[in-house]
Design a protein around this motif. Sequence first.
Motif, PDB file in Angstrom:
ATOM      1  N   GLU A   1      -4.671  -2.057   0.845  1.00 34.53           N
ATOM      2  CA  GLU A   1      -3.983  -2.178   2.137  1.00 34.53           C
ATOM      3  C   GLU A   1      -4.929  -2.589   3.250  1.00 34.53           C
ATOM      4  O   GLU A   1      -4.569  -3.400   4.109  1.00 34.53           O
ATOM      5  N   GLU A   2      -6.134  -2.053   3.249  1.00 36.48           N
ATOM      6  CA  GLU A   2      -7.092  -2.348   4.321  1.00 36.48           C
ATOM      7  C   GLU A   2      -7.459  -3.834   4.337  1.00 36.48           C
ATOM      8  O   GLU A   2      -7.475  -4.468   5.394  1.00 36.48           O
ATOM      9  N   CYS A   3      -7.759  -4.395   3.165  1.00 37.35           N
ATOM     10  CA  CYS A   3      -8.108  -5.823   3.087  1.00 37.35           C
ATOM     11  C   CYS A   3      -6.910  -6.691   3.441  1.00 37.35           C
ATOM     12  O   CYS A   3      -7.052  -7.712   4.128  1.00 37.35           O
TER      13      CYS A   3
ATOM     14  N   LEU B   1      -0.954 -10.831  -1.509  1.00 32.88           N
ATOM     15  CA  LEU B   1      -2.256 -10.167  -1.403  1.00 32.88           C
ATOM     16  C   LEU B   1      -2.180  -8.772  -2.024  1.00 32.88           C
ATOM     17  O   LEU B   1      -3.100  -8.336  -2.709  1.00 32.88           O
ATOM     18  N   LEU B   2      -1.053  -8.089  -1.811  1.00 32.32           N
ATOM     19  CA  LEU B   2      -0.924  -6.716  -2.305  1.00 32.32           C
ATOM     20  C   LEU B   2      -0.566  -6.624  -3.787  1.00 32.32           C
ATOM     21  O   LEU B   2      -0.835  -5.605  -4.427  1.00 32.32           O
ATOM     22  N   THR B   3       0.071  -7.671  -4.315  1.00 29.35           N
ATOM     23  CA  THR B   3       0.538  -7.586  -5.711  1.00 29.35           C
ATOM     24  C   THR B   3      -0.168  -8.566  -6.645  1.00 29.35           C
ATOM     25  O   THR B   3      -0.067  -8.430  -7.861  1.00 29.35           O
ATOM     26  N   GLY B   4      -0.826  -9.573  -6.066  1.00 32.56           N
ATOM     27  CA  GLY B   4      -1.474 -10.582  -6.893  1.00 32.56           C
ATOM     28  C   GLY B   4      -0.599 -11.769  -7.232  1.00 32.56           C
ATOM     29  O   GLY B   4      -1.078 -12.753  -7.803  1.00 32.56           O
TER      30      GLY B   4
ATOM     31  N   GLY C   1       4.775   1.449  -6.106  1.00 25.49           N
ATOM     32  CA  GLY C   1       3.483   1.662  -5.464  1.00 25.49           C
ATOM     33  C   GLY C   1       3.203   0.712  -4.304  1.00 25.49           C
ATOM     34  O   GLY C   1       2.159   0.819  -3.664  1.00 25.49           O
ATOM     35  N   PHE C   2       4.118  -0.225  -4.026  1.00 22.35           N
ATOM     36  CA  PHE C   2       3.925  -1.145  -2.893  1.00 22.35           C
ATOM     37  C   PHE C   2       3.944  -0.309  -1.611  1.00 22.35           C
ATOM     38  O   PHE C   2       4.865   0.471  -1.396  1.00 22.35           O
ATOM     39  N   PRO C   3       2.942  -0.454  -0.752  1.00 23.05           N
ATOM     40  CA  PRO C   3       2.863   0.418   0.434  1.00 23.05           C
ATOM     41  C   PRO C   3       4.114   0.292   1.322  1.00 23.05           C
ATOM     42  O   PRO C   3       4.536  -0.818   1.637  1.00 23.05           O
ATOM     43  N   PRO C   4       4.693   1.425   1.725  1.00 26.25           N
ATOM     44  CA  PRO C   4       5.962   1.402   2.467  1.00 26.25           C
ATOM     45  C   PRO C   4       5.925   0.608   3.788  1.00 26.25           C
ATOM     46  O   PRO C   4       6.878  -0.117   4.090  1.00 26.25           O
ATOM     47  N   ALA C   5       4.837   0.723   4.548  1.00 26.29           N
ATOM     48  CA  ALA C   5       4.776  -0.009   5.826  1.00 26.29           C
ATOM     49  C   ALA C   5       4.737  -1.513   5.556  1.00 26.29           C
ATOM     50  O   ALA C   5       5.375  -2.303   6.261  1.00 26.29           O
ATOM     51  N   ALA C   6       4.015  -1.907   4.521  1.00 29.93           N
ATOM     52  CA  ALA C   6       3.941  -3.322   4.157  1.00 29.93           C
ATOM     53  C   ALA C   6       5.303  -3.799   3.661  1.00 29.93           C
ATOM     54  O   ALA C   6       5.737  -4.917   3.953  1.00 29.93           O
TER      55      ALA C   6
ATOM     56  N   PHE D   1       2.401  -1.676  10.133  1.00 29.04           N
ATOM     57  CA  PHE D   1       1.451  -2.112   9.107  1.00 29.04           C
ATOM     58  C   PHE D   1       0.123  -2.536   9.740  1.00 29.04           C
ATOM     59  O   PHE D   1      -0.938  -2.371   9.141  1.00 29.04           O
ATOM     60  N   PHE D   2       0.190  -3.095  10.948  1.00 30.80           N
ATOM     61  CA  PHE D   2      -1.026  -3.572  11.612  1.00 30.80           C
ATOM     62  C   PHE D   2      -1.613  -2.544  12.586  1.00 30.80           C
ATOM     63  O   PHE D   2      -2.479  -2.886  13.389  1.00 30.80           O
TER      64      PHE D   2
END
Length: 323
Positions: free
Chosen positions: A132-134, A244-247, A273-278, A304-305
């Motif tokens: 998430e950070e990247c 970016l989050l899943t590839g 597992g996908f981050p909820p805010a994203a 998210f930001f």
Amino acid sequence: EEWKDRGAAVGMKEEYDANGKLVLRQVKKGVRDFVFGRTLGEGSYSTVLLATDRQTLKEYAVKILDKKHIIKEKKIKYVNIEKDTLNRLIEHPGIVRLYYTFQDSSSLYYVLDVASGGELLGVLKKIGSFDEECTRFYGAQILDAIEHMHNRGVIHRDLKPENVLLDDQMHIKITDFGTAKLLPDPRAPRDPTKAYDITGAEEESTRAKSFVGTAEYVSPELLTDKNACKASDLWAFGCIIYQLLTGRPPFKAGNEYQTFQKIVNLEYEFPPGFPPAARDLVERLLVLDPSRRLSIEHIKNHEFFDGIQWGRGLWRMKAPRLK
Ligand code: ADE
């Protein structure tokens, strides 16, 4: 047909120096001013070579376009769009800067910033997916660059991780404006006596519209109305955040037609597992009606930001270590 920067590749200007002595100053760079090195990239109409300015020893990426091939494929307009667009977008840290253009009998040369980290896609493939950070950091830099483009009346129309390059600090630089759409520059003073000859704004309404972009990132409005708008870049931005989050991009199928079907039917899923805010952000970007997509201002304020320092600070930040 004419190349936009026809004329002497290297011009000299007579000037007086501080001592009143007449000196010749070179006003235009040419092929001979650079030492060419290894190949950085290859496209269908161009090759990008590393090059060093003989005088300053500064390194550049030089995009070399083959005139014959461009004429044969009727792409002259697009190479001029790329040049006009890059000239309009100078001085944003997130956009590949155009320093010089020149030509010889066979080729056009665009002298650009080198992005030594290569494509964001390459980095993503190497590590699989970003945390998430990247994703927040790279997403924020991409968004800041999109905001600059849109403020200057440029729609990119082909945003994807291959067109996001990384410099030596691992900061992004957006490239490939060959399929951009130029709107009248909101900052340029208007000359009422000039008939506006802005590609895309005037001509596209009459010309047969052809698909531009890459299947996986193309917006539904381009597929249904054959029309791209600023919000089309934000659809692509939503696809990039997801990727970016899943590839992998959200809409992907065995062929272009099936990919298009998935897009117009908004057929995609979030893996566990996908981050909820994203997820909330992506759901507000991957909206079929472009007028109902989140605006850039709303994206910046999305949770998210949270914690991102927008503006100059974003470009002074150390890139998070990819993991
Ligand atoms: N490949 C294409 N454009 C490039 C650039 N500006 N820097 C490095 N590699 C590239």
